[in-house]
Motif scaffolding. Structure first.
Motif, PDB file in Angstrom:
ATOM      1  N   ARG A  70      49.039  51.780  45.547  1.00  0.00           N
ATOM      2  CA  ARG A  70      48.470  51.539  46.879  1.00  0.00           C
ATOM      3  C   ARG A  70      49.107  50.379  47.639  1.00  0.00           C
ATOM      4  O   ARG A  70      48.686  50.064  48.742  1.00  0.00           O
ATOM      5  N   VAL A 130      36.538  41.344  41.103  1.00  0.00           N
ATOM      6  CA  VAL A 130      36.798  42.708  41.589  1.00  0.00           C
ATOM      7  C   VAL A 130      37.058  42.683  43.094  1.00  0.00           C
ATOM      8  O   VAL A 130      37.992  43.328  43.593  1.00  0.00           O
ATOM      9  N   ALA A 131      36.245  41.942  43.840  1.00  0.00           N
ATOM     10  CA  ALA A 131      36.429  41.855  45.292  1.00  0.00           C
ATOM     11  C   ALA A 131      37.758  41.189  45.638  1.00  0.00           C
ATOM     12  O   ALA A 131      38.454  41.603  46.574  1.00  0.00           O
ATOM     13  N   VAL A 156      49.022  49.939  39.459  1.00  0.00           N
ATOM     14  CA  VAL A 156      48.509  48.823  40.248  1.00  0.00           C
ATOM     15  C   VAL A 156      49.506  47.672  40.231  1.00  0.00           C
ATOM     16  O   VAL A 156      50.316  47.525  39.310  1.00  0.00           O
ATOM     17  N   PHE A 171      41.169  45.328  34.020  1.00  0.00           N
ATOM     18  CA  PHE A 171      41.862  46.217  34.952  1.00  0.00           C
ATOM     19  C   PHE A 171      42.943  46.972  34.178  1.00  0.00           C
ATOM     20  O   PHE A 171      44.134  46.688  34.269  1.00  0.00           O
ATOM     21  N   ASP A 207      36.101  50.914  35.236  1.00  0.00           N
ATOM     22  CA  ASP A 207      34.816  50.867  35.929  1.00  0.00           C
ATOM     23  C   ASP A 207      33.684  50.494  34.978  1.00  0.00           C
ATOM     24  O   ASP A 207      32.809  49.688  35.314  1.00  0.00           O
ATOM     25  N   THR A 267      44.948  44.098  46.823  1.00  0.00           N
ATOM     26  CA  THR A 267      45.517  45.436  46.919  1.00  0.00           C
ATOM     27  C   THR A 267      45.594  45.891  48.368  1.00  0.00           C
ATOM     28  O   THR A 267      46.574  46.511  48.793  1.00  0.00           O
ATOM     29  N   ARG A 268      44.579  45.547  49.129  1.00  0.00           N
ATOM     30  CA  ARG A 268      44.497  46.004  50.528  1.00  0.00           C
ATOM     31  C   ARG A 268      45.363  45.158  51.455  1.00  0.00           C
ATOM     32  O   ARG A 268      46.045  45.696  52.340  1.00  0.00           O
ATOM     33  N   GLU A 328      40.586  43.649  44.963  1.00  0.00           N
ATOM     34  CA  GLU A 328      40.618  44.701  45.977  1.00  0.00           C
ATOM     35  C   GLU A 328      41.206  44.166  47.280  1.00  0.00           C
ATOM     36  O   GLU A 328      41.968  44.867  47.962  1.00  0.00           O
ATOM     37  N   ARG A 329      40.897  42.934  47.628  1.00  0.00           N
ATOM     38  CA  ARG A 329      41.478  42.337  48.829  1.00  0.00           C
ATOM     39  C   ARG A 329      42.988  42.192  48.678  1.00  0.00           C
ATOM     40  O   ARG A 329      43.751  42.443  49.621  1.00  0.00           O
TER      41      ARG A 329
END
Length: 521
Positions: free
Chosen positions: A426, A130-131, A339, A158, A199, A137-138, A134-135
Motif C-alpha cells: 500500500r 496500530v493507529a 508491508v 505485525f 488481527d 502506511t497512509r 496505519e498513519r
C-alpha cells in the motif's frame, strides 16, 4: 482410560468426523465407548495431488478399557500434571526492557513466581501503535519509537502470527495454552501449521498485558533504554529517556533484555559498554508475491478452493554446496499483504503480514539468501551496517518509504520491468532491477534457486513479482551468554529473544523468556 491414536488418514473430500469414526471402529474402538476427543495434531498429506488426505492424531477418553496389544498406532496416555514452581520472588522487582513475546512471557512467569516485573517499552501500547502504523502506511510519517518493529507485542504483532517453530521444548505447550487463554483459536493446540494472524495477535497482546498486570506487573511505555551502568563486571543501573528527552536513572542489578532484532542503537550502546557480543549469520532478499488462487492451484491441484483446506502455503529451500549457502522462503503469508517495515528514518524495507482469516487476494513470502559474518567486511556490526546501507538505497531509489519491484521473469532474464504490477503493498512501488541493487552473491543465488524451483517444483515463477528489500529476517548480532542465559561478562544482564540472537519467531522467543526466568530467578 485415555488412549492416543495416531495416523488416522481421512480424505479431504468427505465429512471429516464421519471418516474418523469409521477409522476408529476399524481399530476396535466403538463410537459408543468414546466419552471425549482431543485433537493432538492435524497435518495434510500432499504426496498425491489427486488424493489429498488429512492425518490426525487424537487422544480419546474411553468409558471402558480396550486391548492395546498389537496396536501399533495406539498407546495408553500416561498423564502427568505440570509442576509450577512455588512462588519465591517475595515482591522483589525485576526490570524487563521490551514487550515482545520474550519480554511478555518472562514478565508473566516472574509475576506468577512472586516477583514484581517492571516492563519498559520504547513504543506505544498496542492500540496506539496500530493507529501510528496505519498513519505511516497512509501518509509516510514514520515514528522511530513506535512502528512495525517497535511497540507493545514486538515485531511479531505485525506478521502472519505463525507459531510453528523448529525449537523442541516442553515450554511450547505452555506458550500455546497461554495464547488460547488470551483469545487465540484453540486450533493452535493441534494444527500442524498453527497461526493466529495479526488481527488476533493485537487482542492477545492486550490480554497478556492484562494477565501480567493482574499478577502485579507494571508497564512503562514511551521509555527508551539509553544506557546501562556496569561496575567491576556487574550491572548496577540503567538510564531511560522519555519522548521529551528527559532521562531517568534507576538502580538495577538484574535486567532482562528483550529488545528485538531491530534495536541497532541498543546493540551499539551495549558494545560501547563492553558487553560481549559477536556477528552472526542471517539472511536477506526480497518478497515474492502471487495471487493466492495461483498458489492454491499449484499446491492443491483440482482441490483448490475446497473449504476444508483454506489458503495454501509453501516452504522451499535450496542449498548451494559450492558456497555452503542456503536460499529459502521465509515467513510465507497466505492471503496476506506486503508491508513497509521501516523503523529508522530514511531507510526502507518490506515484510509480510496476514490476518487470521488469510482471505486476501495475494500470497507472499520472503525469498532470502543466507549471509555470514565476513561477507560484507570485518567487524561485529558489518552485517548490520550492510542492512542499513541497503535500506538507505531503497529509500533513495523509491523516493521515500516505498519499495522496489521487478517481475520475477524479468529478474531471471536480467530485464528491466517497464509495466505496473498488481500488489497488496500500500506504499509507493518503483520499478528497479534487483541485479543493480544486491551484491552479486545474493543475485546469483536467488536467480539460480528460482530457476531450479521453477523446473523441479513447478513453482509459478512466471506469474510472480519481486518486492524488496527484505533485510531483517533475524538479528545480525548475538549477545554472548552462558548456559544459564546470563551475559558472559556482565553479571545480572540476561539477553533473551530474537534481538539477542537466541530465537527466531514468536514461539521460540516466548520459550526463551520462560526458560531464562526458570534458570535464573
Amino acid at each position: 482410560m485415555k488412549v492416543i491414536v495416531d495416523n488416522i488418514l481421512v480424505s479431504v473430500e468427505e465429512d471429516q468426523d464421519a471418516q474418523i469414526l469409521r477409522e476408529l471402529e476399524k481399530r476396535g474402538i466403538d463410537r459408543e465407548n468414546i466419552q471425549g476427543v482431543v485433537w493432538n495434531k492435524r497435518s495434510l498429506d500432499m504426496r498425491q495431488k489427486r488424493r489429498l488426505r488429512f492425518i490426525y492424531s487424537l487422544t480419546l477418553s474411553l468409558k471402558n478399557r480396550v486391548d492395546l496389544t498389537k496396536k501399533t498406532d495406539m498407546k495408553l496416555l500416561l498423564e502427568e500434571k505440570p509442576k509450577m514452581p512455588e512462588p519465591r520472588g517475595n515482591g522483589r522487582p525485576v526490570l524487563i526492557v521490551g514487550t515482545g513475546p520474550a519480554g511478555l512471557f518472562a514478565a508473566l512467569r516472574l509475576a506468577r513466581l512472586g516477583y514484581l516485573p517492571l516492563l519498559y517499552e520504547m513504543g506505544e501500547p498496542v492500540g496506539g501503535r496500530v493507529a501510528t502504523v496505519e498513519r505511516f502506511t497512509r501518509e509516510g510519517i514514520l515514528d522511530p519509537r513506535s512502528n512495525i518493529q517497535f511497540g507493545e507485542g514486538g515485531a511479531g504483532t505485525f506478521s502472519d502470527g505463525k507459531l510453528n517453530t523448529r525449537t523442541k521444548s516442553a515450554y511450547i505447550g505452555e506458550v500455546f495454552r497461554e495464547f488460547v487463554a488470551c483469545g487465540a483459536d484453540p486450533g493452535i493446540l493441534w494444527d500442524y501449521k498453527p497461526h493466529v494472524g495479526t488481527d488476533v495477535l493485537k487482542d492477545i497482546v492486550r490480554n497478556l498485558r492484562g494477565a501480567i498486570e493482574d499478577a502485579g506487573g507494571i508497564f512503562h511505555f514511551g521509555k527508551k533504554l539509553e544506557d546501562i551502568r556496569i561496575t567491576e563486571g556487574k550491572l548496577k543501573g540503567v538510564v531511560f529517556s522519555d519522548r521529551r528527552g528527559s532521562e531517568e536513572q534507576i538502580p538495577c542489578d538484574r535486567l532482562i533484555l528483550a529488545v528485538g532484532h531491530s534495536s541497532r542503537d541498543t546493540c551499539r550502546m551495549l558494545y560501547r559498554r563492553g558487553v560481549a557480543m559477536e556477528g552472526k549469520a542471517f539472511a536477506m532478499g526480497v518478497r515474492i508475491e502471487h495471487l493466492q488462487s495461483r498458489i492454491d492451484r499449484w499446491q492443491y491441484g483440482e482441490f483448490a478452493g475446497h473449504p476444508a483446506l483454506g489458503p495454501a502455503s509453501y516452504a522451499l529451500t535450496r542449498h548451494n554446496w559450492e558456497e555452503d549457502r542456503g536460499t529459502f522462503t521465509f515467513c510465507m503469508c497466505p492471503g496476506g499483504e506486503i508491508v513497509n517495515a521501516s523503523s529508522d528514518p530514511q531507510k526502507s524495507l518490506v515484510n509480510g503480514m496476514s490476518n487470521s482469516a488469510r482471505d486476501g487476494r495475494f500470497a507472499n513470502a520472503g525469498v532470502v539468501v543466507g549471509v555470514r559474518p565476513g561477507d560484507f567486511g570485518e567487524g561485529i556490526f558489518a552485517g548490520m551496517e550492510f542492512q542499513e546501507l541497503l535500506e538507505a538505497k531503497a529509500y533513495e531509489y523509491a523516493g521515500g518509504y516505498g519499495a522496489l519491484y521487478q517481475r520475477a521473469e524479468d529478474f531471471l532474464r536480467d530485464r528491466k520491468t517497464g509495466c505496473a504490477v498488481e500488489s497488496s503493498y500500500r506504499r509507493p512501488l518503483v520499478p528497479f532491477p534487483f541485479k543493480e541493487f544486491f551484491p552479486q552473491m545474493i543475485v546469483e543465488n536467488m536467480q539460480k534457486t528460482l530457476e531450479i524451483w521453477k523446473k523441479t517444483r513447478r513453482f509459478p515463477v512466471g506469474e510472480a513479482n519481486l518486492i524488496g528489500p527484505e533485510t531483517r529476517t533475524s538479528s545480525p548480532v548475538r549477545i554472548l551468554r552462558n548456559e544459564r542465559g546470563e551475559s558472559v561478562n556482565v553479571a545480572g544482564l540476561y539477553p533473551i529473544g530474537e534481538g539477542s540472537g537466541y530465537a527466531g519467531g514468536i514461539t521460540s522467543s516466548a520459550v526463551d523468556g520462560l526458560k531464562i526466568v526458570d534458570l535464573n530467578f
